[in-house]
Scaffold this motif. Sequence first.
Motif, short mmCIF file in Angstrom:
data_model
loop_
_atom_site.label_atom_id
_atom_site.label_comp_id
_atom_site.label_asym_id
_atom_site.label_seq_id
_atom_site.Cartn_x
_atom_site.Cartn_y
_atom_site.Cartn_z
N ILE A 1 0.84 -1.20 0.00
CA ILE A 1 0.00 0.00 0.00
C ILE A 1 0.87 1.25 0.00
N GLN A 2 0.53 2.19 -0.86
CA GLN A 2 1.24 3.46 -0.94
C GLN A 2 0.52 4.50 -0.09
N LEU A 3 1.29 5.22 0.74
CA LEU A 3 0.69 6.26 1.58
C LEU A 3 0.77 7.60 0.88
N ASN A 4 -0.32 8.36 0.98
CA ASN A 4 -0.42 9.69 0.40
C ASN A 4 -1.06 10.58 1.48
N SER A 5 -0.91 11.90 1.35
CA SER A 5 -1.55 12.80 2.31
C SER A 5 -2.00 14.06 1.60
N ILE A 6 -3.10 14.64 2.09
CA ILE A 6 -3.62 15.89 1.55
C ILE A 6 -3.97 16.81 2.70
N GLY A 7 -3.90 18.11 2.46
CA GLY A 7 -4.25 19.08 3.48
C GLY A 7 -3.16 20.13 3.63
N ASN A 8 -3.36 21.01 4.59
CA ASN A 8 -2.38 22.06 4.88
C ASN A 8 -1.36 21.48 5.85
N LEU A 9 -0.46 20.67 5.30
CA LEU A 9 0.45 19.88 6.12
C LEU A 9 1.49 20.73 6.85
N ASP A 10 1.68 21.97 6.41
CA ASP A 10 2.64 22.84 7.08
C ASP A 10 2.22 23.17 8.50
N LEU A 11 0.94 22.99 8.82
CA LEU A 11 0.46 23.27 10.16
C LEU A 11 0.74 22.14 11.14
N LEU A 12 1.09 20.97 10.62
CA LEU A 12 1.40 19.84 11.49
C LEU A 12 2.72 20.09 12.21
N PRO A 13 2.90 19.52 13.41
CA PRO A 13 4.19 19.62 14.10
C PRO A 13 5.29 19.07 13.21
N LYS A 14 6.47 19.65 13.31
CA LYS A 14 7.60 19.23 12.48
C LYS A 14 7.86 17.74 12.60
N SER A 15 7.74 17.20 13.81
CA SER A 15 7.98 15.77 14.01
C SER A 15 6.97 14.93 13.24
N ALA A 16 5.73 15.39 13.18
CA ALA A 16 4.69 14.67 12.44
C ALA A 16 4.94 14.78 10.94
N ASN B 1 4.83 1.22 -3.86
CA ASN B 1 3.78 0.22 -3.66
C ASN B 1 2.62 0.48 -4.62
N THR B 2 1.99 -0.58 -5.08
CA THR B 2 1.03 -0.45 -6.20
C THR B 2 -0.36 -1.04 -5.96
N ARG B 3 -0.56 -1.71 -4.84
CA ARG B 3 -1.84 -2.39 -4.64
C ARG B 3 -2.99 -1.43 -4.36
N MET B 4 -2.71 -0.42 -3.53
CA MET B 4 -3.74 0.56 -3.15
C MET B 4 -3.07 1.84 -2.71
N VAL B 5 -3.75 2.96 -2.93
CA VAL B 5 -3.27 4.25 -2.43
C VAL B 5 -4.12 4.63 -1.22
N LEU B 6 -3.47 4.76 -0.07
CA LEU B 6 -4.13 5.20 1.15
C LEU B 6 -3.80 6.67 1.35
N THR B 7 -4.83 7.52 1.34
CA THR B 7 -4.62 8.95 1.51
C THR B 7 -5.16 9.39 2.87
N LEU B 8 -4.31 10.04 3.64
CA LEU B 8 -4.74 10.60 4.92
C LEU B 8 -5.02 12.09 4.72
N ALA B 9 -6.23 12.52 5.02
CA ALA B 9 -6.58 13.94 4.98
C ALA B 9 -6.24 14.52 6.35
N LEU B 10 -5.17 15.32 6.39
CA LEU B 10 -4.64 15.86 7.65
C LEU B 10 -4.61 17.38 7.58
N SER B 11 -5.13 18.03 8.63
CA SER B 11 -5.25 19.48 8.59
C SER B 11 -5.93 19.88 7.29
N TYR B 12 -6.99 19.14 6.97
CA TYR B 12 -7.66 19.28 5.68
C TYR B 12 -9.00 19.99 5.82
N GLY B 13 -9.28 20.89 4.92
CA GLY B 13 -10.58 21.52 4.80
C GLY B 13 -10.88 21.74 3.33
#
Length: 246
Positions: free
Chosen positions: A100-115, A129-141
């Motif tokens: 599974i491939q991880l992806n993320s969307i949102g205003n990620l600059d607002l997340l703590p640097k460690s995150a 990875n090619t089976r599925m794309v998992l997208t986490l919407a973080l700090s997303y609107g």
Amino acid sequence: MSLLDTINKNNLPKHLAIIMDGNGRWAKQKGLLRAFGHESGTKSVRTTVETCARLGIENLTLYAFSTENWNRPKLEVDILMKLLISSLKNELKTLQDNNIQLNSIGNLDLLPKSAQKELQEVITKTKSNTRMVLTLALSYGSREEIVNAVKNISDKVKNNIISIDSIDESIINQHLYTQNLPEVDLLIRTSGEHRISNFLLWQIAYAELYFTEVLWPDFKEEDLYEAIISYQKRERRFGKTSEQIK
């Protein structure tokens, strides 16, 4: 016959999105702190991700943290950020084992640097990875996403990179966080609430909506199967008549 046996593997949503709601209420019902609800919810995330991969769903997007969630008590936000970091570390093996491939969307600059650092590391390690794309919407609107798209398009018009006459749906799609993802086919929201809560407003224009009373920490494989079965029973016309579809 089990629920799984009734699912048509040839009619799966190509893009499934989930509003994972109810962690706090789940904890409150059990007399626990909200943090325990969020922690228990990570188990449902793992179950859902692995189940979607096994079924053959190509894209799964999870609403993990909204722009509005920053307004929650600081202690709860801090706990959620720590939980995000630990989950990324703990679930890397799961993502690799399931291709599974991880992806993320949102205003990620607002997340703590460690995150941000941990998130980028997992994204990099799973990019092949090619089976599925998992997208986490973080700090997303979604409204913020659309406003940013309008600003970027306007700037390109101003600088003669694109013309006003060339602006269409495809141009807008190209300027959204989800530019590399297909439109959502099925949106699930748990916990009995019947709201979209500023999630993928543009991308769900023709999505099928499914609401369940189940609180997110209690969301199991069978609950996912029921949502997909409901989706497969619906006629998706996209503005056409039933006769045209048939």
